[in-house]
Scaffold this motif. Structure first.
Motif, PDB file in Angstrom:
ATOM      1  N   ALA B  17       0.822  -1.198   0.000  1.00 28.04           N
ATOM      2  CA  ALA B  17       0.000   0.000   0.000  1.00 28.04           C
ATOM      3  C   ALA B  17       0.862   1.256   0.000  1.00 28.04           C
ATOM      4  CB  ALA B  17      -0.935  -0.003   1.208  1.00 28.04           C
ATOM      5  N   LEU B  18       2.036   1.200   0.647  1.00 32.03           N
ATOM      6  CA  LEU B  18       2.953   2.339   0.639  1.00 32.03           C
ATOM      7  C   LEU B  18       4.369   1.822   0.428  1.00 32.03           C
ATOM      8  CD1 LEU B  18       1.800   4.556   3.673  1.00 32.03           C
ATOM      9  CD2 LEU B  18       1.295   4.913   1.264  1.00 32.03           C
ATOM     10  N   ARG B  19       5.158   2.584  -0.355  1.00 32.76           N
ATOM     11  CA  ARG B  19       6.525   2.146  -0.601  1.00 32.76           C
ATOM     12  C   ARG B  19       7.498   3.296  -0.345  1.00 32.76           C
ATOM     13  NH1 ARG B  19       6.510   0.034  -6.388  1.00 32.76           N
ATOM     14  NH2 ARG B  19       4.505   1.078  -6.509  1.00 32.76           N
ATOM     15  N   VAL B  34      -3.306  14.345  -2.579  1.00 30.43           N
ATOM     16  CA  VAL B  34      -4.157  13.966  -3.701  1.00 30.43           C
ATOM     17  C   VAL B  34      -3.653  12.674  -4.331  1.00 30.43           C
ATOM     18  CG1 VAL B  34      -4.755  16.367  -4.187  1.00 30.43           C
ATOM     19  CG2 VAL B  34      -2.853  15.303  -5.417  1.00 30.43           C
ATOM     20  N   GLY B  35      -4.563  11.985  -5.003  1.00 30.79           N
ATOM     21  CA  GLY B  35      -4.185  10.733  -5.633  1.00 30.79           C
ATOM     22  C   GLY B  35      -5.429   9.922  -5.952  1.00 30.79           C
ATOM     23  N   ALA B  36      -5.337   9.072  -6.979  1.00 30.68           N
ATOM     24  CA  ALA B  36      -6.487   8.263  -7.374  1.00 30.68           C
ATOM     25  C   ALA B  36      -6.832   7.263  -6.262  1.00 30.68           C
ATOM     26  CB  ALA B  36      -6.157   7.521  -8.671  1.00 30.68           C
ATOM     27  N   ARG B 212       0.043   4.925  -6.514  1.00 36.08           N
ATOM     28  CA  ARG B 212       0.421   3.543  -6.220  1.00 36.08           C
ATOM     29  C   ARG B 212       1.441   3.426  -5.079  1.00 36.08           C
ATOM     30  NH1 ARG B 212       1.425   2.117 -12.296  1.00 36.08           N
ATOM     31  NH2 ARG B 212       1.027   4.318 -12.438  1.00 36.08           N
ATOM     32  N   GLY B 213       1.095   4.057  -3.994  1.00 36.42           N
ATOM     33  CA  GLY B 213       1.904   3.869  -2.790  1.00 36.42           C
ATOM     34  C   GLY B 213       3.157   4.714  -2.703  1.00 36.42           C
ATOM     35  N   GLN B 214       3.323   5.640  -3.655  1.00 43.75           N
ATOM     36  CA  GLN B 214       4.515   6.476  -3.585  1.00 43.75           C
ATOM     37  C   GLN B 214       4.155   7.948  -3.733  1.00 43.75           C
ATOM     38  OE1 GLN B 214       6.825   4.355  -6.628  1.00 43.75           O
ATOM     39  NE2 GLN B 214       8.376   4.094  -5.036  1.00 43.75           N
TER      40      GLN B 214
END
Ligand code: ADP
Ligand code: MG
Lengths: 291, 237
Positions: B17-19, B34-36, B212-214
């Protein structure tokens, strides 16, 4: 502090109002389990008292014929005491026994005008319970003796009855108690699930784990307490009815020492219930209330 | 420093989920995240209040190492944070007033302090009229304001709101952002996640974009519109 207590109690109440069927199941199982345990406890206490009230395994009671004179009675006493196996023989004169009997029954019947129906009695104490049957047998052969009662048989009955009650009462009661614990655990678990949002909101605003868990623990304690209170009431009621019936059937039961004091049952069962309920609710919250 | 993430990863499945996320937020800042959908915004928020633990890295909030706080230490951190979660922000069977009061009671406010505080925050978010209504009777914007009121009832120095403008029309969305900006002006650090490009443009605040987690980009307050355009293109808002 007052506001705090009010908040916690209100939360507990909200919990109890959910899953009415589950609450009823948990409470009634706890109740039945505690009835069995309470009933067994009372019966065991009574049987123990009865066993210790019975003449010991060392004693036989020798009832003389009505025709035997006091002098013959004393002679027999002296003779018995000369036997190797006998430790002691005590004479209870018939007038003394009658006086006692009259006093014991004074509340129920007036025996004042009735002629004394009791014989003289010798209480014979042996050195070794194993010798009792032989000694009893030998005494029985004396022409002065009407009847020899050695109480080992009665004692055995009481003891085996006591064993039976222990197995059935404590065994079945214990199993049901386990079932009650599982039901309380499960009810509290379901309440926790049905209050997931409240738990989350409390957790997000920073309520401590302990204060989030407390209402659920109180819920479990309440279930146990209510079950225990019901059980105590029913047990005492049943005991009262049963003992009335039994003393009517067998007058000798009146001579037994009193049973467990009702207050012990009245306080003990609800306390036991509340403790057990609280314990398994606490366990459920440890597993299911997370922040 | 209000918030600091150092090389934080959260593993979910293969992708995670997070990188290796790094993020610093100063006290008093207003930050858009912000982010999809699925970018990891909610996961990042949950790290901040300790509902999730990082698989790797450090999470510092208001000077406390959240990544190694024990469960029993979390409540005291959360009392310094206002949290508006993305899902179920309100208790459905309690009125607006009760919803706000509930949290205050749970952390030990007495009745008179509760009454006073609830009245204050209701006035602040403009919900005096709706105090006795149930969440189901509220409009979307009113429900969000009620959730924000509950979050700030304890007057926390840090407020995080996860998509408070989801499913709201543009005007109502902007009202919510105005409210959050007002709370920020009163001194609280505010971090808010959103999909809504229009309000981000209009607010002119720092924007952190995730994908995507970044963290893809971090445009400071008053950044150039072009940078924002590039940012939107990259995270496909
Ligand atoms: N409880 C979970 N179990 C497995 N995967 C999860 C869980 N929560 C989130 N994820 C995954 O983590 C990623 C980030 O999710 P989330 O933080 O909710 O994103 P956002 O809030 O930006 O929509 C997504 O790919 C999501 O599918
Ligand atoms: Mg989300």
């Amino acid at each position: 502090m007052i506001d705090r207590i009010r908040f916690v109690l209100h939360e507990t109440w909200e919990s109890l109002l959910r899953n009415a069927t589950m609450q009823a199941a948990a409470i009634s199982t706890a109740c039945i389990a505690l009835i069995l345990l309470g009933g067994a406890g009372m019966a065991l206490y009574k049987l123990d008292a009865a066993a210790s009230a019975l003449p010991s395994q060392f004693e036989a009671e020798v009832f003389l014929k009505m025709t035997a004179t006091r002098e013959q009675a004393l002679q027999l006493k002296a003779e018995l005491e000369s036997w190797q196996a006998v430790a002691q023989a005590t004479l209870t004169p018939r007038e003394v026994a009658w006086e006692e009997q009259k006093q014991k029954l004074a509340a129920d019947v007036n025996l004042a005008d009735i002629p004394n129906p009791l014989p003289d009695k010798l209480t014979v104490r042996v050195r070794d319970p194993e010798q009792l049957p032989a000694v009893a047998e030998r005494i029985q052969q004396s022409p002065l003796v009407d009847e020899v009662i050695d109480s080992r048989a009665e004692l055995q009955t009481v003891l085996s009855l006591s064993r039976l009650v222990r197995w059935i009462g404590l065994g079945a009661g214990g199993l049901l108690l386990l079932a009650a614990l599982i039901l309380i655990y499960n009810t509290v678990r379901l309440t926790i699930f049905s209050r997931q949002r409240e738990v989350r909101v409390m957790a997000l605003v920073g309520a401590t784990l302990r204060s989030i868990r407390l209402p659920f623990i109180l819920e479990g304690m309440t279930q146990g307490l209510v079950g225990g209170a019901l059980a105590a009431t029913l047990t005492l009621l049943a005991a009262a009815l049963l003992s009335d019936y039994m003393t009517e059937q067998w007058a000798f039961l009146r001579d037994l020492p009193p049973g467990l004091p009702p207050l012990v049952v009245l306080v003990g069962l609800p306390t036991l219930g509340a403790l057990m309920g609280g314990l398994c609710a606490w366990w459920a919250t440890l597993r299911y209330v997370r922040i | 420093m209000a918030v600091e993430l150092k090389q934080v990863s959260v593993a979910y499945g293969e992708q995670g989920a997070l990188r290796r996320v790094n993020l610093r937020v100063e006290r008093g800042e207003f930050v858009f995240l912000v982010g999809a959908t699925g970018a990891g915004k909610s996961t990042l928020f949950k790290l901040l209040y300790g509902e999730r633990r990082p698989t790797e890295g450090e999470v510092w909030v208001l000077g406390q190492p959240v990544h190694r706080l024990k469960p029993r230490e979390l409540p005291f951190l959360r009392r310094q944070m206002g949290i508006v979660p993305q899902d179920y922000p309100l208790l459905p069977r309690k009125t607006v007033w009760e919803n706000i009061a509930y949290g205050l009671r749970a952390i030990g406010y007495n009745e008179s302090a509760v009454r006073q505080r609830v009245a204050q925050v209701l006035a602040l978010v403009g919900l005096n009229e709706q105090a006795r209504q149930l969440p189901s009777q509220l409009s979307g914007g009113e429900a969000q304001r009620a959730a924000i009121a509950r979050a700030i009832a304890n007057n926390p120095p840090l407020l995080i709101a996860d998509e408070p403008t989801a499913n709201l029309d543009p005007d109502t969305s902007w009202e919510i952002i105005e409210l959050l900006l007002r709370i920020n002006l009163r001194g609280a650090t505010v971090i808010v996640s959103t999909h809504n490009r229009t309000i981000v443009d209009r607010a002119c605040q720092r924007v952190v974009a995730m994908d995507r987690g970044q963290i893809l980009s971090d445009v400071p307050r008053g950044g150039y519109p072009m940078e924002l355009d590039r940012l939107y293109a990259s995270v496909l808002l």
